[in-house]
Design an enzyme around this catalytic site. Sequence first.
Site, PDB file in Angstrom:
ATOM      1  N   CYS A 101      16.367  -5.950 -14.687  1.00  0.00           N
ATOM      2  CA  CYS A 101      17.454  -5.008 -13.867  1.00  0.00           C
ATOM      3  C   CYS A 101      17.004  -5.255 -12.610  1.00  0.00           C
ATOM      4  CB  CYS A 101      17.248  -3.685 -14.343  1.00  0.00           C
ATOM      5  SG  CYS A 101      15.599  -3.128 -14.150  1.00  0.00           S
ATOM      6  N   GLU A 111      27.309  -7.454 -11.490  1.00  0.00           N
ATOM      7  CA  GLU A 111      26.037  -7.944 -12.210  1.00  0.00           C
ATOM      8  C   GLU A 111      26.252  -8.951 -13.346  1.00  0.00           C
ATOM      9  OE1 GLU A 111      23.822  -5.221 -15.141  1.00  0.00           O
ATOM     10  OE2 GLU A 111      22.053  -5.443 -13.985  1.00  0.00           O
ATOM     11  N   GLU A 130      18.442   4.660 -16.550  1.00  0.00           N
ATOM     12  CA  GLU A 130      18.103   3.606 -15.489  1.00  0.00           C
ATOM     13  C   GLU A 130      19.097   2.507 -15.850  1.00  0.00           C
ATOM     14  OE1 GLU A 130      14.018   3.037 -16.374  1.00  0.00           O
ATOM     15  OE2 GLU A 130      13.501   4.712 -15.597  1.00  0.00           O
ATOM     16  N   LYS A 187      16.122   4.824 -30.360  1.00  0.00           N
ATOM     17  CA  LYS A 187      17.240   3.386 -31.034  1.00  0.00           C
ATOM     18  C   LYS A 187      16.738   2.304 -30.032  1.00  0.00           C
ATOM     19  CE  LYS A 187      20.791   1.850 -30.750  1.00  0.00           C
ATOM     20  NZ  LYS A 187      20.522   0.147 -30.430  1.00  0.00           N
TER      21      LYS A 187
HETATM   22  P1  NAD Z   1      23.428  -2.149 -23.027  1.00  0.00           P
HETATM   23  O1  NAD Z   1      23.811  -1.152 -22.259  1.00  0.00           O
HETATM   24  O2  NAD Z   1      24.469  -2.939 -23.610  1.00  0.00           O
HETATM   25  O3  NAD Z   1      22.619  -1.398 -24.567  1.00  0.00           O
HETATM   26  C1  NAD Z   1      21.275  -0.843 -24.215  1.00  0.00           C
HETATM   27  C2  NAD Z   1      21.103   0.111 -25.534  1.00  0.00           C
HETATM   28  O4  NAD Z   1      22.363   0.965 -25.636  1.00  0.00           O
HETATM   29  C3  NAD Z   1      21.058  -0.560 -26.673  1.00  0.00           C
HETATM   30  O5  NAD Z   1      20.119  -0.108 -27.565  1.00  0.00           O
HETATM   31  C4  NAD Z   1      22.658  -0.096 -27.326  1.00  0.00           C
HETATM   32  O6  NAD Z   1      22.696  -0.415 -28.527  1.00  0.00           O
HETATM   33  C5  NAD Z   1      23.071   1.014 -26.913  1.00  0.00           C
HETATM   34  N1  NAD Z   1      24.225   1.421 -26.638  1.00  0.00           N
HETATM   35  C6  NAD Z   1      25.331   0.811 -26.622  1.00  0.00           C
HETATM   36  N2  NAD Z   1      26.567   1.459 -26.562  1.00  0.00           N
HETATM   37  C7  NAD Z   1      26.041   2.681 -26.998  1.00  0.00           C
HETATM   38  C8  NAD Z   1      26.607   3.943 -26.941  1.00  0.00           C
HETATM   39  N3  NAD Z   1      28.228   4.182 -26.818  1.00  0.00           N
HETATM   40  N4  NAD Z   1      25.946   5.146 -27.448  1.00  0.00           N
HETATM   41  C9  NAD Z   1      24.588   4.872 -27.272  1.00  0.00           C
HETATM   42  N5  NAD Z   1      24.185   3.723 -27.416  1.00  0.00           N
HETATM   43  C10 NAD Z   1      24.486   2.746 -26.952  1.00  0.00           C
HETATM   44  O7  NAD Z   1      22.215  -2.723 -22.471  1.00  0.00           O
HETATM   45  P2  NAD Z   1      21.668  -4.212 -22.615  1.00  0.00           P
HETATM   46  O8  NAD Z   1      22.742  -5.261 -22.621  1.00  0.00           O
HETATM   47  O9  NAD Z   1      20.759  -4.135 -23.819  1.00  0.00           O
HETATM   48  O10 NAD Z   1      20.750  -4.575 -21.293  1.00  0.00           O
HETATM   49  C11 NAD Z   1      21.244  -5.096 -20.367  1.00  0.00           C
HETATM   50  C12 NAD Z   1      21.435  -3.958 -19.113  1.00  0.00           C
HETATM   51  O11 NAD Z   1      20.396  -3.191 -18.604  1.00  0.00           O
HETATM   52  C13 NAD Z   1      21.643  -4.578 -17.755  1.00  0.00           C
HETATM   53  O12 NAD Z   1      22.945  -4.113 -17.167  1.00  0.00           O
HETATM   54  C14 NAD Z   1      20.469  -4.055 -17.032  1.00  0.00           C
HETATM   55  O13 NAD Z   1      20.538  -4.161 -15.590  1.00  0.00           O
HETATM   56  C15 NAD Z   1      20.209  -2.754 -17.428  1.00  0.00           C
HETATM   57  N6  NAD Z   1      18.676  -2.365 -17.288  1.00  0.00           N
HETATM   58  C16 NAD Z   1      18.312  -1.680 -16.465  1.00  0.00           C
HETATM   59  C17 NAD Z   1      17.154  -1.164 -15.999  1.00  0.00           C
HETATM   60  C18 NAD Z   1      16.678  -0.079 -15.066  1.00  0.00           C
HETATM   61  O14 NAD Z   1      15.590   0.187 -15.291  1.00  0.00           O
HETATM   62  N7  NAD Z   1      17.584   0.220 -14.163  1.00  0.00           N
HETATM   63  C19 NAD Z   1      16.211  -1.661 -17.094  1.00  0.00           C
HETATM   64  C20 NAD Z   1      16.641  -2.846 -17.961  1.00  0.00           C
HETATM   65  C21 NAD Z   1      17.823  -3.082 -18.198  1.00  0.00           C
HETATM   66  C1  6OH Z   2      14.304  -3.720 -15.721  1.00  0.00           C
HETATM   67  O1  6OH Z   2      14.640  -4.340 -16.309  1.00  0.00           O
HETATM   68  C2  6OH Z   2      13.136  -3.450 -15.344  1.00  0.00           C
HETATM   69  C3  6OH Z   2      12.524  -2.174 -15.348  1.00  0.00           C
HETATM   70  C4  6OH Z   2      11.113  -1.917 -15.375  1.00  0.00           C
HETATM   71  C5  6OH Z   2      10.550  -0.746 -15.316  1.00  0.00           C
HETATM   72  O2  6OH Z   2      11.224   0.469 -15.768  1.00  0.00           O
HETATM   73  C6  6OH Z   2       9.287  -0.564 -15.162  1.00  0.00           C
HETATM   74  O3  6OH Z   2       8.713   0.729 -15.215  1.00  0.00           O
HETATM   75  O4  6OH Z   2       8.364  -1.198 -14.559  1.00  0.00           O
END
Ligand code: NAD
Ligand code: 6OH
Length: 484
Positions: free
Chosen positions: A286, A388, A252, A176
């Site tokens: 992230c 964040e 993550e 998804k």
């Molecule tokens: P988000 O959590 O809003 O959405 C991520 C995904 O989850 C989307 O596909 C969304 O539709 C889905 N989703 C939302 N609510 C849900 C629910 N209740 N049940 C199931 N699925 C659901 O995140 P975003 O805004 O798309 O991305 C930004 C965030 O992601 C930031 O906080 C960033 O730090 C984090 N991020 C972390 C990493 C990492 O590796 N740690 C990597 C990339 C992004």
């Molecule tokens: C977050 O936005 C970036 C994540 C990066 C990875 O998961 C990767 O494997 O480099």
Amino acid sequence: MKLIQNYIDGRFVSGEREFADVNPADGTVIAQVTEAGKAQVAEAVNAARVALSGEWRRLGNRERAARLHKVADAIEKRFDCFVQAEVADTGKPVALASRLDIPRAAANFRVFADLVKMAGLESFHTETPDGTNALNYAVRQPLGIVGVITPWNLPLLLLTWKVAPALACGNAVVVKPSEETPATATLLAEAMQDAGIPNGVYNVVHGFGSGSAGEFLTQHPDVDAVTFTGESRTGAAIMQSVAATVKPVSFELGGKNAAIVFADCNFDEAVKGLSDAVFLNTGQVCLCAERIYVERTIFTAFVDALKQRAESLNPGWPNDEKTDLGPLISAQHREKVLSYYRLARQEGATAVTGGGVRQFGDERDNGFYVQPTIYTGLSESARCVKEEIFGPVCHIAPFDSEEEAVAMANDTKYGLAASIWTSNLKRGHRVGQQMKVGITWVNCWFLRDLRTPFGGAGLSGIGREGGMHSLNFYSELNNICIRL
Ligand code: NAD
Ligand code: 6OH
């Protein structure tokens, strides 16, 4: 108008409802996307279940690995299509998508294909009291159906970072992708077809989170595990959703990453590295550094140098090769980032540069651009230093001692990444080992070796992926104990 469809059991299928896919550079609608309802998510899960008992189950590691290399070949064959789809959905500069996102997607398949062929198994020779002894060895079996839920910032990179090891371990997946960036997940289905991945092994359901495809997938009783990248708050909601059926999770999540710059660093390299760490992908990674701590003796010089870099960035149309700063992903996300820009002022910050909206005088003013922004002067308890933001913004504060810098860097509920800038290697090791995070870089940032553990502490995640950590999450270990 282009239609981006779900992909279920090897077929591209429409659903009952559609939603718009918007180009963040100018706010125009570039495609309609099919939203999967509950029944369609169930169809995808069912297709995955059927696929698990077919040809896919009978393939050995070597043949599965060969097909994953073919997926990588197929991505490379369609390189320009993938780049264009990612650029249109995210607004990221074409140079960045060509250098980072799409090559990494292919690399994800190659690395896990090779790893699954090379990986050994644990075994123990066990002495028993009667002297007959036993041999223990663990075999890796697929988990079954893995639900993969991914965000919008590095759409294909992060999706394939999970799909590749899941398939390498013999699972079937239902993915998804983010509702903001649906295109490349559906395009990847074509690469799967080219590579001879059997129908039902890779399925895509589009939609939103709560009350939509995301929640339908996590709640489905026949999904065996959920792997998720996104916001910490969403991770908490998914955890509740999977609790009833006790699914393993790999999360993550977000970060509020610190960088520590010592006076003995290579100044120019630190400024260049941290300019990337703050502004790459418009700060929507992230791992980006939103808190920079600089030793007081070089504080003013560092702030001035980073300001110059911020002001020399070239915001522009994503498809212009010279652009190195695109828009934010959506109007809603821009409003969130701007609300922090306003809050920073209320909290008493000094805006060294930026702090507002970027105006162009053309269609880009309908897009979601903001100015790259640097603040100083906030207290460590300010919300802008604790929460964040996920935009092209950082706060820079001075420090006087190593202990003080370590304490400030670690004073957060998150724990994803840190970077340390020093020419003193002993200090690099010493400070690095005190960071309460999953990933610490010394004199670099976002330098990746895909075999290394990747994940976060605290609010930044659960578990580690990368290398063997991915193989361990995406498989069930069955220990066989044989009396000799
Ligand atoms: P988000 O959590 O809003 O959405 C991520 C995904 O989850 C989307 O596909 C969304 O539709 C889905 N989703 C939302 N609510 C849900 C629910 N209740 N049940 C199931 N699925 C659901 O995140 P975003 O805004 O798309 O991305 C930004 C965030 O992601 C930031 O906080 C960033 O730090 C984090 N991020 C972390 C990493 C990492 O590796 N740690 C990597 C990339 C992004
Ligand atoms: C977050 O936005 C970036 C994540 C990066 C990875 O998961 C990767 O494997 O480099």
